[in-house]
Scaffold this motif. Structure first.
Motif, PDB file in Angstrom:
ATOM      1  N   GLY A 409       0.689  -1.102  -0.083  1.00 23.71           N
ATOM      2  CA  GLY A 409       0.001  -0.107   0.029  1.00 23.71           C
ATOM      3  C   GLY A 409       0.774   1.315   0.163  1.00 23.71           C
ATOM      4  N   THR A 410       0.308   2.229  -0.681  1.00 27.27           N
ATOM      5  CA  THR A 410       1.131   3.663  -0.682  1.00 27.27           C
ATOM      6  C   THR A 410       0.709   4.502   0.461  1.00 27.27           C
ATOM      7  OG1 THR A 410      -0.750   4.553  -1.980  1.00 27.27           O
ATOM      8  CG2 THR A 410       0.881   3.363  -3.324  1.00 27.27           C
ATOM      9  N   GLY A 411      -0.326   4.175   1.019  1.00 26.65           N
ATOM     10  CA  GLY A 411      -0.693   5.222   2.236  1.00 26.65           C
ATOM     11  C   GLY A 411      -1.456   6.321   1.835  1.00 26.65           C
ATOM     12  N   LEU A 412      -1.885   6.410   0.401  1.00 20.41           N
ATOM     13  CA  LEU A 412      -2.545   7.623  -0.211  1.00 20.41           C
ATOM     14  C   LEU A 412      -4.062   7.344  -0.527  1.00 20.41           C
ATOM     15  CD1 LEU A 412       0.229   8.673  -2.642  1.00 20.41           C
ATOM     16  CD2 LEU A 412      -0.460  10.127  -0.702  1.00 20.41           C
ATOM     17  N   GLY A 413      -4.404   6.187  -0.635  1.00 19.70           N
ATOM     18  CA  GLY A 413      -5.716   5.858  -0.917  1.00 19.70           C
ATOM     19  C   GLY A 413      -6.825   6.803  -0.198  1.00 19.70           C
ATOM     20  N   LEU A 414      -6.688   6.382   1.092  1.00 17.66           N
ATOM     21  CA  LEU A 414      -7.621   7.096   2.040  1.00 17.66           C
ATOM     22  C   LEU A 414      -7.402   8.396   2.082  1.00 17.66           C
ATOM     23  CD1 LEU A 414      -8.059   4.598   5.093  1.00 17.66           C
ATOM     24  CD2 LEU A 414      -9.782   5.026   3.263  1.00 17.66           C
ATOM     25  N   SER A 415      -6.333   9.059   2.109  1.00 21.36           N
ATOM     26  CA  SER A 415      -6.038  10.720   1.928  1.00 21.36           C
ATOM     27  C   SER A 415      -6.667  11.108   0.975  1.00 21.36           C
ATOM     28  CB  SER A 415      -4.586  10.746   2.125  1.00 21.36           C
ATOM     29  OG  SER A 415      -4.190  12.127   2.010  1.00 21.36           O
ATOM     30  N   ILE A 416      -6.398  10.433  -0.632  1.00 27.18           N
ATOM     31  CA  ILE A 416      -7.163  11.138  -1.587  1.00 27.18           C
ATOM     32  C   ILE A 416      -8.748  11.043  -1.628  1.00 27.18           C
ATOM     33  CG2 ILE A 416      -7.185  10.563  -4.199  1.00 27.18           C
ATOM     34  CD1 ILE A 416      -4.313   9.873  -4.151  1.00 27.18           C
ATOM     35  N   SER A 417      -9.159   9.748  -1.140  1.00 25.88           N
ATOM     36  CA  SER A 417     -10.516   9.551  -0.979  1.00 25.88           C
ATOM     37  C   SER A 417     -11.155  10.587   0.013  1.00 25.88           C
ATOM     38  CB  SER A 417     -10.884   8.471  -0.272  1.00 25.88           C
ATOM     39  OG  SER A 417     -10.421   7.319  -1.423  1.00 25.88           O
ATOM     40  N   TYR A 418     -10.432  10.878   1.025  1.00 26.72           N
ATOM     41  CA  TYR A 418     -10.961  12.013   2.071  1.00 26.72           C
ATOM     42  C   TYR A 418     -11.173  13.391   1.310  1.00 26.72           C
ATOM     43  CZ  TYR A 418     -11.453  14.821   6.536  1.00 26.72           C
ATOM     44  OH  TYR A 418     -11.954  15.571   7.210  1.00 26.72           O
ATOM     45  N   GLY A 419     -10.002  13.744   0.426  1.00 25.72           N
ATOM     46  CA  GLY A 419     -10.026  15.056  -0.302  1.00 25.72           C
ATOM     47  C   GLY A 419     -11.277  15.266  -1.150  1.00 25.72           C
ATOM     48  N   ILE A 420     -11.433  13.931  -2.029  1.00 28.38           N
ATOM     49  CA  ILE A 420     -12.363  13.958  -3.036  1.00 28.38           C
ATOM     50  C   ILE A 420     -13.626  14.173  -2.384  1.00 28.38           C
ATOM     51  CG2 ILE A 420     -13.647  12.411  -4.610  1.00 28.38           C
ATOM     52  CD1 ILE A 420     -10.937  11.101  -5.339  1.00 28.38           C
ATOM     53  N   VAL A 421     -13.951  13.496  -1.378  1.00 34.03           N
ATOM     54  CA  VAL A 421     -15.287  13.733  -0.737  1.00 34.03           C
ATOM     55  C   VAL A 421     -15.523  15.015  -0.054  1.00 34.03           C
ATOM     56  CG1 VAL A 421     -16.630  12.920   1.357  1.00 34.03           C
ATOM     57  CG2 VAL A 421     -15.341  11.208   0.259  1.00 34.03           C
ATOM     58  N   GLU A 422     -14.398  15.399   0.280  1.00 31.77           N
ATOM     59  CA  GLU A 422     -14.685  16.773   0.930  1.00 31.77           C
ATOM     60  C   GLU A 422     -14.745  18.079  -0.174  1.00 31.77           C
ATOM     61  OE1 GLU A 422     -11.353  18.511   3.085  1.00 31.77           O
ATOM     62  OE2 GLU A 422     -12.388  18.231   4.931  1.00 31.77           O
ATOM     63  N   ARG A 423     -14.436  17.970  -1.559  1.00 32.42           N
ATOM     64  CA  ARG A 423     -14.606  18.615  -2.630  1.00 32.42           C
ATOM     65  C   ARG A 423     -15.869  18.544  -3.218  1.00 32.42           C
ATOM     66  NH1 ARG A 423      -9.380  16.962  -4.018  1.00 32.42           N
ATOM     67  NH2 ARG A 423     -10.029  15.436  -5.866  1.00 32.42           N
TER      68      ARG A 423
END
Length: 456
Positions: A409-423
């Motif tokens: 895992g890259t450790g970016l999946g949930l972080s990117i998902s969080y940003g998409i949902v916020e947008r």
């Protein structure tokens, strides 16, 4: 002797030499007053010495500060003549303070024609403040160096104008700093885009096997129908050749029965419809892949969230172990506004994480339940894995944070998902379910009813 060296008068001598007609009591009062005055004088002298010491300390502090300032500093009187400078200006112009004191500030300018601009813009007479005025000053080597100058008026304790304080920094240093900062910002944005796209491509790579299975059915169906149509075309060509060759009557009927022309004609419609359906299904899958793998676009269209979830679950489950089961409870009318491709990335990441988290269970499973609360769609993703450890809950959405082994895992999946949902104007929360396992809650606002067609 007192602190100042003044001899203190002897009271006995004063009493012995008292004039006639003056009582001893009056003379004693005079002596007491003299003692009080002398005592006050000593106190004033002590206080003055203490203030002088503090003043020397303050002057030393101010001098050390002025010496340490890297920017040039000039103190001018009301007429624009230099009263004080710091060491940075002395080093810059190569002239000591003794030489600079009393000279006009405009004498430091490399361009004499700028003197009028200094008088007007810096307010050396009007007392106005000016910021970031770029002028060329004459450096120690004789070159003209552009300097960004700031001018602030200074006043006395009673508010009377006493001149101005001018500070500045060579523009070359500022430009270098701004250029380096701008380059670092551009590099950071470029790296961020690369990381986002890399994470998306990593997710896409994990789903290739599942999509291959998904494509296999319609492609196999189209291929089988095409082979059947090729055989039928050969039989129809043979029959038509017989018709054009003049075969008639019973011989033509026997050939029609032998080639099963009637069955072919009855079967053509279903073969063609099946082929078109398989081709359209393949096109839809490829379009979905293109939307998912494309760089983020600012889409803002209403789309059916239930369809995105079903497609995401299908793709993940095709590549997941067969024993991973996903249960869906989605009501109709889950229409939200935004990018279906970006939201599919979020859902696929949540489903994939649930698949990975529950892999150690005897029957790994994920339960997705949706409901409408007020003006929001609320989706709950509850897996039967071990849950999220308490010390990790606060960092679960941090970039590069992962509990998976190295390389998994890259450790970016949930972080990117969080940003998409916020947008998209929503919320993504993580926690542990009361019945065990992890639970992610996705909340998105419902799209207003516009009557427009839904995005794919």
């Amino acid at each position: 002797m007192g602190r100042s060296g003044t001899p203190r008068p002897d009271s006995s001598e004063l009493l012995a030499g008292q004039p006639e007609g003056v009582g001893e009591g009056a003379w004693i009062d005079v002596i007491q007053k003299m003692d009080e005055v002398y005592s006050d004088l000593l106190q004033y002298e002590v206080a003055l010495e203490e203030k002088n010491a503090k003043l020397e300390e303050s002057q030393g502090f101010i001098l050390s500060v002025l010496t340490s300032i890297s920017d040039i500093l000039v103190v001018c009187d009301r007429s624009g003549r230099i009263e004080e400078v710091n060491r940075s200006l002395e080093d810059f112009c190569g002239r000591p303070l003794a030489e600079l004191r009393g000279t006009p500030f405009v004498a430091l300018l490399a361009d004499p024609q700028a003197a009028v601009l200094v008088q007007e813009m810096f307010g050396l007479r009007a007392g106005a403040a000016v910021h970031d005025l770029e002028l060329a000053l004459r450096a120690a080597d004789g070159s003209a160096v552009p300097v960004s100058l700031n001018c602030t008026p200074r006043y006395s304790s009673v508010g009377k104008s006493q001149g101005v304080v001018i500070t500045g920094r060579p523009v070359g240093e500022l430009r270098k700093a701004y250029s380096a900062l701008r380059q670092a910002h551009e590099d950071l944005k470029r790296t961020q885009q690369q990381l986002l796209h890399s994470e998306k491509m990593a997710s896409l790579g994990r789903l290739v096997a599942g999509v291959a299975h998904e494509l296999n059915n319609p492609i196999s169906f189209v291929l089988g129908n095409t082979h059947a149509l090729r055989r039928y075309a050969g039989r129809l060509a043979e029959y038509l050749n017989a018709v054009h060759g003049g075969v008639q009557g019973e011989a033509l009927d026997d050939l029609r029965h032998q080639l099963r022309i009637d069955r072919i004609l009855a079967d053509l419609d279903s073969l063609i419809e099946g082929t078109v359906e398989g081709a359209e299904r393949t096109r839809d899958i490829v379009d979905g892949l293109k939307r998912f793998s494309a760089l983020d676009r600012e889409e803002n269209a209403p789309f059916d969230l239930a369809g995105v979830i079903q497609r995401s679950v299908t793709w993940v489950c095709k590549a997941a172990p067969e024993r991973f089961a996903v249960e869906l409870q989605l009501p109709p009318g889950l229409v939200v506004l935004g990018s279906p491709g970006q939201m599919q990335q979020v859902v696929m990441n949540l489903v994939q994480n649930a698949c990975d988290a529950s892999a150690g269970q005897a029957a790994p499973a994920l339960h997705i339940r949706g409901e409408v609360q007020g003006g929001d769609v609320v989706l709950r993703f509850h897996d039967n894995g071990p849950g999220i450890e308490s010390q990790h809950l606060a960092h679960i959405f941090d970039p590069f944070f992962t509990t998976k082994p190295v390389g998994r895992g890259t450790g970016l999946g949930l972080s990117i998902s969080y940003g998409i949902v916020e947008r998209h104007g929503g919320q993504l929360l993580a926690g542990n379910h009361v019945a065990g396992g992890a639970e992610f809650v996705l909340r998105l606002p419902l799209a207003p009813s516009t009557g427009k067609p839904l995005a794919a």
